[in-house]
Design a protein around this motif. Sequence first.
Motif, PDB file in Angstrom:
ATOM      1  N   GLU A 192       0.825  -1.209   0.000  1.00  0.00           N
ATOM      2  CA  GLU A 192       0.000   0.000   0.000  1.00  0.00           C
ATOM      3  C   GLU A 192       0.860   1.261   0.000  1.00  0.00           C
ATOM      4  O   GLU A 192       0.467   2.286  -0.553  1.00  0.00           O
ATOM      5  CB  GLU A 192      -0.944  -0.029   1.197  1.00  0.00           C
ATOM      6  CG  GLU A 192      -1.974  -1.146   1.142  1.00  0.00           C
ATOM      7  CD  GLU A 192      -1.435  -2.518   1.542  1.00  0.00           C
ATOM      8  OE1 GLU A 192      -2.179  -3.492   1.410  1.00  0.00           O
ATOM      9  OE2 GLU A 192      -0.277  -2.627   1.989  1.00  0.00           O
ATOM     10  N   GLY A 212      -3.517   7.881   6.869  1.00  0.00           N
ATOM     11  CA  GLY A 212      -3.873   6.476   6.774  1.00  0.00           C
ATOM     12  C   GLY A 212      -4.399   5.965   8.098  1.00  0.00           C
ATOM     13  O   GLY A 212      -4.046   6.487   9.151  1.00  0.00           O
ATOM     14  N   GLY A 267      -3.161   1.246   6.667  1.00  0.00           N
ATOM     15  CA  GLY A 267      -2.967   2.443   5.847  1.00  0.00           C
ATOM     16  C   GLY A 267      -2.089   3.454   6.559  1.00  0.00           C
ATOM     17  O   GLY A 267      -1.329   4.204   5.930  1.00  0.00           O
ATOM     18  N   SER A 317       1.415   4.844   5.211  1.00  0.00           N
ATOM     19  CA  SER A 317       1.756   6.272   5.173  1.00  0.00           C
ATOM     20  C   SER A 317       3.140   6.525   5.757  1.00  0.00           C
ATOM     21  O   SER A 317       3.917   7.320   5.217  1.00  0.00           O
ATOM     22  CB  SER A 317       0.712   7.079   5.949  1.00  0.00           C
ATOM     23  OG  SER A 317      -0.538   6.963   5.333  1.00  0.00           O
ATOM     24  N   SER A 329      -1.135   9.576  10.968  1.00  0.00           N
ATOM     25  CA  SER A 329      -1.118   8.126  11.094  1.00  0.00           C
ATOM     26  C   SER A 329      -2.045   7.697  12.222  1.00  0.00           C
ATOM     27  O   SER A 329      -1.739   7.888  13.391  1.00  0.00           O
ATOM     28  CB  SER A 329       0.334   7.695  11.363  1.00  0.00           C
ATOM     29  OG  SER A 329       0.419   6.324  11.594  1.00  0.00           O
TER      30      SER A 329
END
Length: 195
Positions: free
Chosen positions: A5, A29, A33, A37, A52
């Motif tokens: 990702e 993210g 995610g 990031s 985050s």
Amino acid sequence: PGLLEARDILGALRYIRSRGNNEPVAVLGVSYGAVASLVAAAESPEIAAVLSDGAFPTGKGVSDDINRHYLHDAHTNFWVRSLFLFSSFPGVARATALTYYLRTGIYLGPELLSVIPSASRIRVPVLLISGDRDWIVPTKKAREIFSVLPDNRKELVVIPNAVHDTTYSTRPTLYAHAVLSFLGRYVQSNNSPRD
């Protein structure tokens, strides 16, 4: 767990730049995610800031915390408890890493990806967000990541009563204020008026 990702984030950034947009880019993210990031920010000087939410230091740590929760929760049925007991056996993490390698060509190691090496290379502002009732990625795990971030422009916001992936929905006003204040302090548009 966030590695592939992170490549998506870097690809999106290349696309934005190829279209002539030179505005600062902050990435946000949630969960893996959030890990993506952090990994992307360690790889690209084009990322101006990271937000985050619920990042975990290692994939194995998340797996261990989930296993512990379901093994000790009185509401977990026999079959689910058996599955989590099996997944906690020695060697399962290595088998998972091997399976991931065979599918992707990327070896995650016995920790199933550690974000700590990436976080220790980030040279941009980072806002870490954690729910104080998150049993999947407890706040102490956010503090582990926070401790290795080398840039002084780092903040940790703990959202009261939030569990994993519910920080915004639990306290949307607090969340929005934290995010917008952070961006206001550390990210300025190329079109912003100069003092």
